[in-house]
Scaffold this motif. Structure first.
Motif, PDB file in Angstrom:
ATOM      1  N   GLY A 153      60.494  17.320  13.425  1.00 13.62           N
ATOM      2  CA  GLY A 153      60.742  18.007  11.762  1.00 13.62           C
ATOM      3  C   GLY A 153      60.700  16.316  11.059  1.00 13.62           C
ATOM      4  O   GLY A 153      60.763  16.609  10.489  1.00 13.62           O
ATOM      5  N   ALA A 154      61.588  15.214  11.686  1.00 12.56           N
ATOM      6  CA  ALA A 154      61.680  14.529  11.231  1.00 12.56           C
ATOM      7  C   ALA A 154      60.037  13.725  11.454  1.00 12.56           C
ATOM      8  O   ALA A 154      59.950  12.299  10.479  1.00 12.56           O
ATOM      9  CB  ALA A 154      62.694  13.355  11.906  1.00 12.56           C
ATOM     10  N   ARG A 155      59.481  14.122  12.128  1.00  9.38           N
ATOM     11  CA  ARG A 155      57.672  13.246  11.634  1.00  9.38           C
ATOM     12  C   ARG A 155      57.742  13.520  10.643  1.00  9.38           C
ATOM     13  O   ARG A 155      56.240  12.205  10.440  1.00  9.38           O
ATOM     14  CB  ARG A 155      57.138  13.652  13.101  1.00  9.38           C
ATOM     15  N   SER A 156      56.785  15.285   9.942  1.00 10.50           N
ATOM     16  CA  SER A 156      56.625  15.650   9.166  1.00 10.50           C
ATOM     17  C   SER A 156      57.245  16.869   8.293  1.00 10.50           C
ATOM     18  O   SER A 156      57.501  17.230   8.894  1.00 10.50           O
ATOM     19  CB  SER A 156      55.096  15.715  10.144  1.00 10.50           C
ATOM     20  N   ASN A 157      56.767  16.716   7.164  1.00  8.25           N
ATOM     21  CA  ASN A 157      57.108  17.725   6.019  1.00  8.25           C
ATOM     22  C   ASN A 157      55.901  18.873   7.052  1.00  8.25           C
ATOM     23  O   ASN A 157      56.199  20.094   5.729  1.00  8.25           O
ATOM     24  CB  ASN A 157      57.789  17.553   5.259  1.00  8.25           C
TER      25      ASN A 157
END
Length: 474
Positions: A378-382
């Protein structure tokens, strides 16, 4: 979204009705996917937690699990990920969910016919179905809420999902309390089959990304949903060095299941205690999900620091828990060498307490590990499209590692060998993931990143974090 681009069912004839707004609220969707997983993989976990899926012949169940994980590894990234980007989460859940009741039905059939081929074939079909379900679930859980709430979303999901395994195991404990056969009853499989079927049908109520009101959620325009664009996006996403460093972490996410369920639980305790341990294992997963969720969303720390604190927490607790597991395995190996197995009851006092506590801590650590993996995704992309690819990679490598471990278990390799492999892979993959953990950014929102670069630092945990037009200076 508020630009009139929502799609999905119309409630009371109006898309702006109160009921529609509730239905499409991000947390309602998180709760819905959590209860779907409560019914489907949650009940599956209740079965596998019994050791050998509740059968005396653990080889058939182990080979079915190998088929399941191999099918998942073959389809999650290169097949289901691109399909998700074209058809969305609802269709993926409906395509995959039916395989769960089929698998429970195959075990029910095995109780009467000893048809191992059917169980293995059902396991392979479940592997494909699980790919559809987990890719959809991962995309929903990691993108349908704002960045500052992703740890909480993972924690809520993990609690409800593992409540399925806990309730299923407690039900099995009651149904098999007086069992002397070493295998679970037909009633257990029938009850789980019904719950799995309900979970499958609940998939019809999942909303597409364009219907969910989250400012940072980046839905792909319809004109960009083609196979060529999807292939490029997949290659670009997976080839990123920050993702490549996470692949060993993904690979190790399920390698310990075969050892923990078939050796620690399956070969140590009698059938009713295995059921009780299964309940405790999944309850520990719920508590573990809550603990790691609080760490990953801790309000006094920015996202970069939370990532590093979570990594240290995983490494320290891993060394402590697996260190205790080493002491258990030396004791267990001596018992197995004497032909003593499946004899310990939860009423045996001092003999049962230590192994039962170890199994509980193994469950909590699994929650720590998988929640951290999902949070890093989840921290890589929304973008649901990007996270679907990342979740596909996660499930592919997770399943490949699990298939390898279950095959080693099915071949009857020494328990100490399995233990050493699991401990080494877990700690080693944590070390390899360090560059990716250190590379976690303050936000995945490109608009805020641009403003941060132009205007200086800001607080990602401030009340205005989800409003790109307002940037707070330190």
């Amino acid at each position: 979204m508020e630009d009139g681009t929502r799609i999905g069912p119309v409630i009371d004839g109006r898309k702006d009705s109160v009921w529609y707004r509730i239905y499409t609220h991000s947390w309602v969707q998180i709760l819905l996917i959590s209860f779907i997983c409560f019914c489907c993989p949650g009940m599956y976990n209740a079965l596998t937690g019994l050791g050998g899926s509740g059968q005396v012949n653990q080889t058939v169940a182990a080979n079915a699990t190998v088929a399941l994980l191999a099918a998942t590894a073959a389809t999650a990234l290169f097949v289901v990920g691109p399909i998700f980007n074209r058809v969305g989460p609802r269709v993926c859940l409906l395509l995959g969910g039916w395989a769960y009741p089929l698998y429970s039905g195959s075990l029910l059939c095995f109780n009467s016919t000893n048809n191992g081929a059917f169980v293995i074939a059902a396991g392979a079909l479940l592997g494909v179905g699980a790919s559809f379900l987990w890719v959809a679930q991962g995309a929903i859980m990691t993108t349908y809420v704002p960045e500052s709430q992703k740890g909480r979303a993972i924690a809520v999901f993990w609690i409800i999902f593992n409540l399925g395994g806990g309730v299923g195991s407690l039900a099995s404990f009651g149904l098999n309390y007086n069992s002397t056969t070493g295998t679970v009853s037909d009633a257990t499989y029938i009850a789980l089959l019904i719950l799995m079927g309900i979970g499958w049908l609940m998939g019809v109520f999942i909303c597409p990304p364009a219907s969910v009101r989250v400012s940072q959620l980046k839905a792909i325009p319809e004109d960009e949903k083609n196979w060529k664009q999807t292939a490029r996006l997949s290659i670009r996403t997976i080839a990123d060095w920050r993702v490549l460093c996470l692949l060993p972490l993904f690979f190790s996410a399920n390698v310990f299941y075969s050892y923990q369920q078939n050796v620690v639980n399956g070969m140590t305790f009698d059938i009713r205690t295995r059921s009780l341990n299964g309940a405790f294992y999944w309850i520990a997963q719920m508590l573990g999900g809550l603990i790691i969720g609080l760490i990953l969303d801790f309000p006094g720390l920015n996202r970069q620091i939370r990532a590093r604190v979570a990594w240290v927490f995983l490494f320290v607790t891993g060394m402590a828990i697996w260190g205790g597991g080493y002491a258990f395995q030396k004791w267990s190996s001596r018992r197995l060498a004497m032909g003593i197995k499946q004899d310990i009851d939860y009423k045996d006092g001092s003999v049962s307490v230590g192994p039962m506590l170890l199994y509980i801590f193994y469950g909590a650590y699994d929650a720590f590990w998988q929640s951290f993996c999902y949070w890093l995704v989840g921290a890589r992309s929304n973008s649901p499209a990007v996270t679907a690819i990342l979740v596909g990679a996660y499930k592919t490598f997770q399943s490949a590692g699990g298939a390898m471990a279950w095959r080693i278990n099915a071949l009857g390799k020494p328990a100490m060998t399995q233990f050493a492999m699991d401990w080494g892979l877990c700690m080693g993959s944590l070390v390899i993931a360090i560059p990716s953990v250190l590379a976690v950014t303050l936000t995945s929102d490109p608009e805020i990143e641009k403003m941060k670069a132009a205007d200086g630092p800001y607080s990602p945990d401030s009340p205005d974090f989800e409003k790109p037009k307002t940037v707070l200076r330190e």
